[in-house]
Structure formats: structure tokens, C-alpha cells
Design an enzyme around this catalytic site. Sequence first.
Site, PDB file in Angstrom:
ATOM      1  N   PRO A 209    -107.766   9.137 -26.014  1.00 10.48           N
ATOM      2  CA  PRO A 209    -108.424   8.403 -24.921  1.00 10.48           C
ATOM      3  C   PRO A 209    -107.478   7.451 -24.189  1.00 10.48           C
ATOM      4  O   PRO A 209    -107.540   7.333 -22.974  1.00 10.48           O
ATOM      5  CB  PRO A 209    -109.552   7.632 -25.618  1.00 10.48           C
ATOM      6  CG  PRO A 209    -109.841   8.431 -26.841  1.00 10.48           C
ATOM      7  CD  PRO A 209    -108.505   8.975 -27.274  1.00 10.48           C
TER       8      PRO A 209
ATOM      9  N   LEU B  14    -109.962   2.866 -27.467  1.00 12.19           N
ATOM     10  CA  LEU B  14    -108.810   3.235 -26.638  1.00 12.19           C
ATOM     11  C   LEU B  14    -107.591   3.476 -27.528  1.00 12.19           C
ATOM     12  O   LEU B  14    -106.633   2.703 -27.530  1.00 12.19           O
ATOM     13  CB  LEU B  14    -108.514   2.139 -25.616  1.00 12.19           C
ATOM     14  CG  LEU B  14    -109.291   2.233 -24.321  1.00 12.19           C
ATOM     15  CD1 LEU B  14    -108.902   1.105 -23.375  1.00 12.19           C
ATOM     16  CD2 LEU B  14    -109.087   3.564 -23.639  1.00 12.19           C
ATOM     17  N   HIS B  15    -107.661   4.527 -28.313  1.00 13.95           N
ATOM     18  CA  HIS B  15    -106.572   4.898 -29.205  1.00 13.95           C
ATOM     19  C   HIS B  15    -106.198   6.349 -28.954  1.00 13.95           C
ATOM     20  O   HIS B  15    -107.028   7.157 -28.568  1.00 13.95           O
ATOM     21  CB  HIS B  15    -106.991   4.700 -30.662  1.00 13.95           C
ATOM     22  CG  HIS B  15    -107.331   3.283 -30.970  1.00 13.95           C
ATOM     23  ND1 HIS B  15    -106.365   2.319 -31.161  1.00 13.95           N
ATOM     24  CD2 HIS B  15    -108.512   2.650 -31.076  1.00 13.95           C
ATOM     25  CE1 HIS B  15    -106.952   1.153 -31.386  1.00 13.95           C
ATOM     26  NE2 HIS B  15    -108.263   1.326 -31.338  1.00 13.95           N
ATOM     27  N   ALA B  16    -104.950   6.666 -29.171  1.00  9.93           N
ATOM     28  CA  ALA B  16    -104.413   8.025 -29.086  1.00  9.93           C
ATOM     29  C   ALA B  16    -104.847   8.767 -27.818  1.00  9.93           C
ATOM     30  O   ALA B  16    -104.467   8.403 -26.724  1.00  9.93           O
ATOM     31  CB  ALA B  16    -104.738   8.801 -30.347  1.00  9.93           C
TER      32      ALA B  16
ATOM     33  N   SER C 173    -113.400   6.657 -30.769  1.00  6.20           N
ATOM     34  CA  SER C 173    -112.222   6.059 -31.407  1.00  6.20           C
ATOM     35  C   SER C 173    -111.692   4.868 -30.609  1.00  6.20           C
ATOM     36  O   SER C 173    -110.612   4.360 -30.899  1.00  6.20           O
ATOM     37  CB  SER C 173    -111.118   7.110 -31.573  1.00  6.20           C
ATOM     38  OG  SER C 173    -110.623   7.519 -30.317  1.00  6.20           O
TER      39      SER C 173
END
Length: 89
Positions: free
Chosen positions: A18, A14-16, A12
Site C-alpha cells: 500500500p 501504509l506498509h509495503a 496492513s
Amino acid sequence: MPERSVKIASSSGLHARPAAIFAQAAGEQPAEVTIEKAGVEAVPAASILSLMTLGAEHGEEVTLRAEGDGAEESLDALVALLSRDLDAE
């Protein structure tokens, strides 16, 4: 100022989750670390909001730079983290 380039391994980007894991790890480093991708200004690696606005996607290359004591070690630790799929952990 030492720097390293690495491709984002998390599916995904660098979102949420991570981004949260990476920001926490960056904040624990002795050196001040920034992260940037091509065409986007560098942001503090320890800021989850900045990481999410960076918009780094899976497979994109980012550059980390560190300044201060332990800069090389900080970069090594953070590059190793971005090289793993943090979504799978």
C-alpha cells in the site's frame, strides 16, 4: 493550503505494497503533497520510506496537505486511494 483527513482502509496500514502504491500515485500528482498523523511530523507523500516510518495503521486518521497547481484535485485523488483496501487489489 488545502487539506483532507482520511482513515487508512488498507488492512496492513501504509506498509509495503500500500505504501508503494500510494507513494507512486503521490509522485504523479501536480501538487506537492505531505501526509501526517497525530503526534508525528508531516512527511512527503511521494516517499515510500517516509510513509513506512510514519507508521500509519489500519483505521488511523491521517491528514494530507497539498501546495501548488492542482492541489485540490491531487488531494481528492489521494484520499480516494487511501479510502480503499490496497492490500485487496
